[in-house]
Scaffold this motif. Structure first.
Motif, short mmCIF file in Angstrom:
data_model
loop_
_atom_site.label_atom_id
_atom_site.label_comp_id
_atom_site.label_asym_id
_atom_site.label_seq_id
_atom_site.Cartn_x
_atom_site.Cartn_y
_atom_site.Cartn_z
N UNK A 47 0.75 -1.11 0.03
CA UNK A 47 0.01 0.02 -0.02
C UNK A 47 0.78 1.34 -0.09
N UNK A 48 2.28 1.32 -0.03
CA UNK A 48 3.00 2.49 -0.09
C UNK A 48 2.80 3.28 -1.35
N UNK A 49 3.13 4.40 -1.50
CA UNK A 49 3.10 4.83 -2.68
C UNK A 49 4.56 5.62 -3.23
N UNK A 50 4.64 6.40 -4.14
CA UNK A 50 5.82 6.77 -4.86
C UNK A 50 6.12 7.99 -4.23
N UNK A 51 5.48 8.73 -3.34
CA UNK A 51 5.89 10.28 -2.97
C UNK A 51 7.13 10.10 -2.09
N UNK A 52 7.68 11.17 -2.46
CA UNK A 52 9.35 11.43 -1.70
C UNK A 52 9.15 11.03 -0.47
N UNK A 53 8.28 11.28 0.42
CA UNK A 53 8.11 10.98 1.91
C UNK A 53 8.31 9.43 2.20
N UNK A 54 8.09 8.71 1.24
CA UNK A 54 8.03 7.28 1.30
C UNK A 54 9.24 6.53 0.58
N UNK A 55 10.19 7.39 0.11
CA UNK A 55 11.35 6.99 -0.60
C UNK A 55 12.44 7.17 0.10
N UNK A 56 13.42 6.66 0.18
CA UNK A 56 14.78 6.67 0.59
C UNK A 56 15.86 5.89 -0.21
N UNK A 57 17.06 6.62 0.07
CA UNK A 57 18.31 5.96 -0.72
C UNK A 57 18.85 4.60 -0.30
N UNK A 58 18.93 3.62 -0.82
CA UNK A 58 19.55 2.44 -0.26
C UNK A 58 20.30 1.96 -0.92
N UNK A 59 21.30 1.21 -0.55
CA UNK A 59 22.38 0.30 -1.37
C UNK A 59 21.64 -0.80 -1.81
N UNK A 60 21.90 -1.48 -2.94
CA UNK A 60 21.60 -2.57 -3.60
C UNK A 60 21.25 -3.79 -2.70
N UNK A 61 22.25 -3.79 -1.77
CA UNK A 61 22.19 -5.24 -0.91
C UNK A 61 21.05 -4.92 0.17
#
Length: 84
Positions: A47-61
């Protein structure tokens, strides 16, 4: 949902990368903008969305280790193990 331009997606990714301080949100490993992946904190499958508030930078691992689970349900020990 309307299609977003490639430039719009790139700018959004750069905002998220800067928000994370150029490091993986989960394990803290330094990331270049080219090697980071965008991760949905609340998974889209849950149920998450694509808003910036729901996105973080992550390493591939870490992104692959998290999979479709919500970050909030995973403990600190999980992220320590994923980073090794």
């Amino acid at each position: 949902m309307s299609k977003r331009s490639k430039e719009w997606r790139r700018r959004r990714a750069m905002k998220v990368w800067r928000k994370s301080g150029g490091a993986c949100w989960y394990c803290g490993a330094p990331l270049s903008a080219q090697e980071m992946t965008l991760d949905h904190v609340q998974a889209k499958a849950r149920g998450g969305d694509g808003r910036e508030s729901n996105l973080v930078a992550a390493c591939r691992r870490c992104n692959q280790a998290k999979g479709h689970r919500d970050a909030a349900t995973l403990g600190v020990e999980f992220w320590r193990e994923a980073a090794q």
